[in-house]
Design a protein around this motif. Sequence first.
Motif, short mmCIF file in Angstrom:
data_model
loop_
_atom_site.label_atom_id
_atom_site.label_comp_id
_atom_site.label_asym_id
_atom_site.label_seq_id
_atom_site.Cartn_x
_atom_site.Cartn_y
_atom_site.Cartn_z
N SER A 184 -28.95 -39.23 -12.00
CA SER A 184 -27.83 -40.13 -11.74
C SER A 184 -28.32 -41.47 -11.22
N GLU A 185 -29.42 -41.44 -10.42
CA GLU A 185 -29.98 -42.71 -9.94
C GLU A 185 -30.53 -43.54 -11.09
N ALA A 186 -31.15 -42.88 -12.08
CA ALA A 186 -31.70 -43.60 -13.23
C ALA A 186 -30.61 -44.14 -14.14
N ALA A 187 -29.45 -43.43 -14.18
CA ALA A 187 -28.37 -43.86 -15.08
C ALA A 187 -27.59 -45.03 -14.51
N ALA A 188 -27.63 -45.23 -13.19
CA ALA A 188 -26.85 -46.30 -12.58
C ALA A 188 -27.22 -47.68 -13.09
N PRO A 189 -28.52 -48.06 -13.15
CA PRO A 189 -28.86 -49.38 -13.69
C PRO A 189 -28.45 -49.54 -15.16
N ALA A 190 -28.52 -48.46 -15.94
CA ALA A 190 -28.13 -48.54 -17.35
C ALA A 190 -26.64 -48.83 -17.47
N ARG A 191 -25.82 -48.16 -16.62
CA ARG A 191 -24.38 -48.40 -16.67
C ARG A 191 -24.03 -49.83 -16.26
N SER A 192 -24.67 -50.31 -15.20
CA SER A 192 -24.39 -51.68 -14.76
C SER A 192 -24.86 -52.68 -15.80
N GLY A 193 -25.96 -52.36 -16.49
CA GLY A 193 -26.43 -53.25 -17.55
C GLY A 193 -25.46 -53.33 -18.71
N ARG A 194 -24.89 -52.18 -19.11
CA ARG A 194 -23.92 -52.17 -20.21
C ARG A 194 -22.65 -52.92 -19.82
N ARG A 195 -22.19 -52.72 -18.59
CA ARG A 195 -20.97 -53.40 -18.16
C ARG A 195 -21.17 -54.91 -18.08
N SER A 196 -22.30 -55.33 -17.51
CA SER A 196 -22.55 -56.77 -17.42
C SER A 196 -22.73 -57.39 -18.79
N LEU A 197 -23.35 -56.65 -19.72
CA LEU A 197 -23.52 -57.14 -21.08
C LEU A 197 -22.17 -57.35 -21.75
#
Length: 212
Positions: free
Chosen positions: A12-25
């Motif tokens: 879940s810690e590794a997935a958090a930056p990916a989710r924020s990256g998709r949202r910001s994109l």
Amino acid sequence: MDYVTAVPHPRSEAAAPARSGRRSLAAALLFGALGAAVTLLATRQRGGEGTATVAGGAFPLTVKGSDVTGVPAALAIVGLAALVAVFAVRRAGRLLVSALLALSGAGIVAAALVSASDTSVLDEKAAQASGDTSATVAALSHTGWPYVAAVGGALILLAGLLALRFGSRWPAMSGRYERGGDRPRRTARPVDPERPEEIWKALDRGEDPTGA
């Protein structure tokens, strides 16, 4: 007995930056595209109006935002190109393109706000209509379209700030579009010595048909 722990799972810690990256994109793409469209639309609308005295009568005058200044429309196109180019570059190149995107938005805001009170173009039209070089426009009024263009610039600025903050997490253009030298080379199949035509084809390709 089972115990509940408050320690977050590594996945879940590794997935958090990916989710924020998709949202910001997604947000940057939306803000950038919408900002460019709003700016280009606003610069094509009537930005101001007034009258000039011609032969004792009042002659109506109007100007579009692009008549006052072409800077917002030009910067909107630059910003849109920079938004697309963000995905074609990496590392330092992405940082520079993101900065260009943000600066384009800031430039649109500044130019649009200055044009909202600019009367020089209407004064020129009044002088031409009246034949008096010292004539100025009367009954001057401005519309809200220059401020709409400023809002479009603010959206592009926001897209640039998102790219500067989260751009390192965004995907880049696929490697298959890069130079062909990075592609794996096909392994030539062995030449059948019993078939002379295959030997000649191998020689044409610059290969050694003997396999030596």
